[in-house]
Design a protein around this motif. Sequence first.
Motif, PDB file in Angstrom:
ATOM      1  N   VAL A 145       0.848  -1.194   0.000  1.00 27.31           N
ATOM      2  CA  VAL A 145       0.000   0.000   0.000  1.00 27.31           C
ATOM      3  C   VAL A 145       0.882   1.243   0.000  1.00 27.31           C
ATOM      4  CG1 VAL A 145      -1.806   1.249   1.253  1.00 27.31           C
ATOM      5  CG2 VAL A 145      -1.789  -1.262   1.235  1.00 27.31           C
ATOM      6  N   ARG A 146       0.494   2.245  -0.776  1.00 28.24           N
ATOM      7  CA  ARG A 146       1.314   3.440  -0.901  1.00 28.24           C
ATOM      8  C   ARG A 146       1.403   4.204   0.414  1.00 28.24           C
ATOM      9  NH1 ARG A 146      -1.200   7.034  -5.444  1.00 28.24           N
ATOM     10  NH2 ARG A 146       0.463   8.423  -4.752  1.00 28.24           N
ATOM     11  N   ASP A 147       2.462   4.940   0.571  1.00 33.82           N
ATOM     12  CA  ASP A 147       2.796   5.575   1.849  1.00 33.82           C
ATOM     13  C   ASP A 147       1.738   6.552   2.316  1.00 33.82           C
ATOM     14  OD1 ASP A 147       4.776   6.156   4.014  1.00 33.82           O
ATOM     15  OD2 ASP A 147       4.702   8.160   3.104  1.00 33.82           O
ATOM     16  N   GLU A 148       1.122   7.311   1.398  1.00 35.56           N
ATOM     17  CA  GLU A 148       0.117   8.309   1.801  1.00 35.56           C
ATOM     18  C   GLU A 148      -1.057   7.654   2.519  1.00 35.56           C
ATOM     19  OE1 GLU A 148       1.922   9.952  -2.055  1.00 35.56           O
ATOM     20  OE2 GLU A 148       1.438   8.009  -1.143  1.00 35.56           O
TER      21      GLU A 148
ATOM     22  N   THR B 184     -12.773   8.679   3.049  1.00 36.06           N
ATOM     23  CA  THR B 184     -12.225  10.025   3.234  1.00 36.06           C
ATOM     24  C   THR B 184     -11.022   9.994   4.166  1.00 36.06           C
ATOM     25  OG1 THR B 184     -14.410  10.999   2.875  1.00 36.06           O
ATOM     26  CG2 THR B 184     -12.767  12.376   3.964  1.00 36.06           C
ATOM     27  N   LEU B 185     -11.114   9.170   5.201  1.00 33.78           N
ATOM     28  CA  LEU B 185      -9.990   9.025   6.139  1.00 33.78           C
ATOM     29  C   LEU B 185      -8.761   8.459   5.445  1.00 33.78           C
ATOM     30  CD1 LEU B 185      -9.712   8.189   9.685  1.00 33.78           C
ATOM     31  CD2 LEU B 185      -9.131   6.221   8.293  1.00 33.78           C
ATOM     32  N   ALA B 186      -8.957   7.392   4.665  1.00 31.29           N
ATOM     33  CA  ALA B 186      -7.820   6.763   3.989  1.00 31.29           C
ATOM     34  C   ALA B 186      -7.232   7.656   2.905  1.00 31.29           C
ATOM     35  CB  ALA B 186      -8.255   5.425   3.386  1.00 31.29           C
ATOM     36  N   ALA B 187      -8.054   8.539   2.319  1.00 22.94           N
ATOM     37  CA  ALA B 187      -7.596   9.399   1.224  1.00 22.94           C
ATOM     38  C   ALA B 187      -7.113  10.761   1.704  1.00 22.94           C
ATOM     39  CB  ALA B 187      -8.728   9.585   0.217  1.00 22.94           C
ATOM     40  N   LYS B 188      -6.935  10.885   2.990  1.00 18.16           N
ATOM     41  CA  LYS B 188      -6.606  12.189   3.574  1.00 18.16           C
ATOM     42  C   LYS B 188      -5.389  12.844   2.929  1.00 18.16           C
ATOM     43  CE  LYS B 188      -5.145  14.179   8.012  1.00 18.16           C
ATOM     44  NZ  LYS B 188      -4.861  13.883   9.437  1.00 18.16           N
ATOM     45  N   ASN B 189      -4.369  12.064   2.606  1.00 13.78           N
ATOM     46  CA  ASN B 189      -3.115  12.617   2.079  1.00 13.78           C
ATOM     47  C   ASN B 189      -2.987  12.504   0.566  1.00 13.78           C
ATOM     48  OD1 ASN B 189      -2.213  13.125   4.774  1.00 13.78           O
ATOM     49  ND2 ASN B 189      -1.621  10.969   4.953  1.00 13.78           N
ATOM     50  N   LEU B 190      -4.052  12.044  -0.115  1.00 10.43           N
ATOM     51  CA  LEU B 190      -3.988  11.875  -1.561  1.00 10.43           C
ATOM     52  C   LEU B 190      -4.419  13.150  -2.272  1.00 10.43           C
ATOM     53  CD1 LEU B 190      -5.479   8.279  -1.880  1.00 10.43           C
ATOM     54  CD2 LEU B 190      -3.074   8.951  -1.944  1.00 10.43           C
ATOM     55  N   LYS B 191      -3.817  13.396  -3.423  1.00  8.89           N
ATOM     56  CA  LYS B 191      -4.115  14.587  -4.203  1.00  8.89           C
ATOM     57  C   LYS B 191      -4.726  14.200  -5.545  1.00  8.89           C
ATOM     58  CE  LYS B 191      -2.382  17.358  -1.128  1.00  8.89           C
ATOM     59  NZ  LYS B 191      -3.264  18.282  -0.358  1.00  8.89           N
TER      60      LYS B 191
ATOM     61  N   GLU C 121      -3.368  19.524  -7.513  1.00  7.90           N
ATOM     62  CA  GLU C 121      -3.563  20.783  -6.802  1.00  7.90           C
ATOM     63  C   GLU C 121      -4.688  20.741  -5.783  1.00  7.90           C
ATOM     64  OE1 GLU C 121      -6.149  20.836 -10.483  1.00  7.90           O
ATOM     65  OE2 GLU C 121      -4.089  20.274  -9.981  1.00  7.90           O
ATOM     66  N   ARG C 122      -5.436  19.646  -5.703  1.00  8.88           N
ATOM     67  CA  ARG C 122      -6.564  19.598  -4.771  1.00  8.88           C
ATOM     68  C   ARG C 122      -6.623  18.241  -4.084  1.00  8.88           C
ATOM     69  NH1 ARG C 122     -10.559  16.457  -6.849  1.00  8.88           N
ATOM     70  NH2 ARG C 122     -10.522  16.069  -9.100  1.00  8.88           N
ATOM     71  N   PRO C 123      -7.268  18.175  -2.901  1.00 10.08           N
ATOM     72  CA  PRO C 123      -7.429  16.880  -2.232  1.00 10.08           C
ATOM     73  C   PRO C 123      -8.357  15.973  -3.036  1.00 10.08           C
ATOM     74  CG  PRO C 123      -7.826  18.708  -0.720  1.00 10.08           C
ATOM     75  CD  PRO C 123      -7.781  19.297  -2.088  1.00 10.08           C
TER      76      PRO C 123
END
Length: 510
Positions: free
Chosen positions: A20-23, A108-115, A121-123
């Motif tokens: 799983v990716r670091d973010e 939403t919790l798991a995607a917190k650091n994904l762009k 430029e956006r979450p």
Amino acid sequence: MTALKSTTETTPKTFAELGVRDEIVRALAEKGIESPFAIQELTLPLALAGEDVIGQARTGMGKTFAFGVPLLERITSNTATRPLTGAPRALVVVPTRELCIQVTGDLTLAAKNLKAGENGERPLSVVAIYGGRAYEPQVDALHKGVDVVVGTPGRLLDLSQQGHLQLGGLSVLVLDEADEMLDLGFLPDIERILRQIPADRQSMLFSATMPDPIITLARTFMVQPTHIRAEAPHSLAVHDTTQQFVYRAHALDKVELVSRVLQVRDRGATMIFTRTKRTAQKVADELNERGFKVGAVHGDLGQIAREKALKAFRSREIDVLVATDVAARGIDIDDVTHVINYQCPEDEKMYVHRIGRTGRAGRTGVAVTLVDWDELPRWMMIDKALGLGSPDPAETYSSSPHLYAELDIPTDAGGSIGKPHKTSSTRRETRETRESEGVEQKPPRARSGSRRRRTRGGKPITGHPTGTTVSETPAEAGTCAGPESPSGGSGTARRRRRRRKPADAAVSAS
């Protein structure tokens, strides 16, 4: 389908070790989620590789992240060829509003650091689409741009047919709690949604059970899926960590009995299940009057009121939630310590679903089932189907010593614990919440100082001009208009003399 897999005794890996990716790993770690559950550990390697997967595990065993993590990985890993421009790239279909909200929160919790966006430029955006709420905010969210849509079948179809929801660009499709969608009659809607989705996609289906219609559905829209079962095929259907108690209780004594059960030592969040909406509200109101912090979730409440009760339950403003079976579908709260079946479930599947609210994610729990005399045949069928070994529960009352001893209830526990905690009115909450949700209401009946004009055969009574009313005093309430005066004079109708008693005075015409 490939061969069935089951768990083995191995050292659990971390999400990072599973690729799983670091973010995402960091986002989960911030919430204390570091080691995957069995269904996640078995599913992630295949799902991350892009394969179609059927995941089967009991309620509360971590299915959401089993599909949520691969979903987020897939839509964010090929942004060079398919950038996240705001058109939906993933769709998760769920059977109930409550589950829709819960899954949206987890993703939403798991995607917190994904762009997202062409240049990051956006979450990354995750939006819930479900009925019982106004269309406008959901339509606005779709028009602003969304990457992951979580929704219930009816509202998804509505917005798709209106052109607000575009499904042609999806890379991932997930059907969550497929067996519940079958029970609720959503399969035709699911098939209509599937016809709008491109064939070049990854598909995942998750379910607690696999009835034949679900297997047939999977074969029609999935490509060589791997069926993963996170437990032995013949393991007990109910949670091993849940203690189960069954008592034969009288309907008139159930609230008294429940009041004692709610005073057991070390009790935490508790769910009480009923079969009808009316009973759910009645039990909630009576327990409120006895001083317990109680909320209710059932079909007579508007969506806002239901969400408010669930939010209060999760935040521990209340610690008892009374719910009907349909309203409780999809409620995912890990730390429920006790479940009380106020009324006997309809069948063994519903029994497993109810008590599955406790004993989740490896925790221990207690399930108490109250069976009335007329419910004994139904309970005997449930007991036989699940092999519980308690076909004839002990006759139990709120004062029975064995109730106190078995459940560890203090001997001085009574029928109440204090003043009413909160009073509520289902009718008032339903009206207010539906108005706030934009649901059309019938206009209130007009009232005026004078009474409704009396008619005969749908026409005004002769002698009273159209548009006027006849005012009745208590003494005139029993009078009726007589025929028109033969002389056709003034048009004033005669009033018939009331003859209640000989001594009654005559009522003269004015």
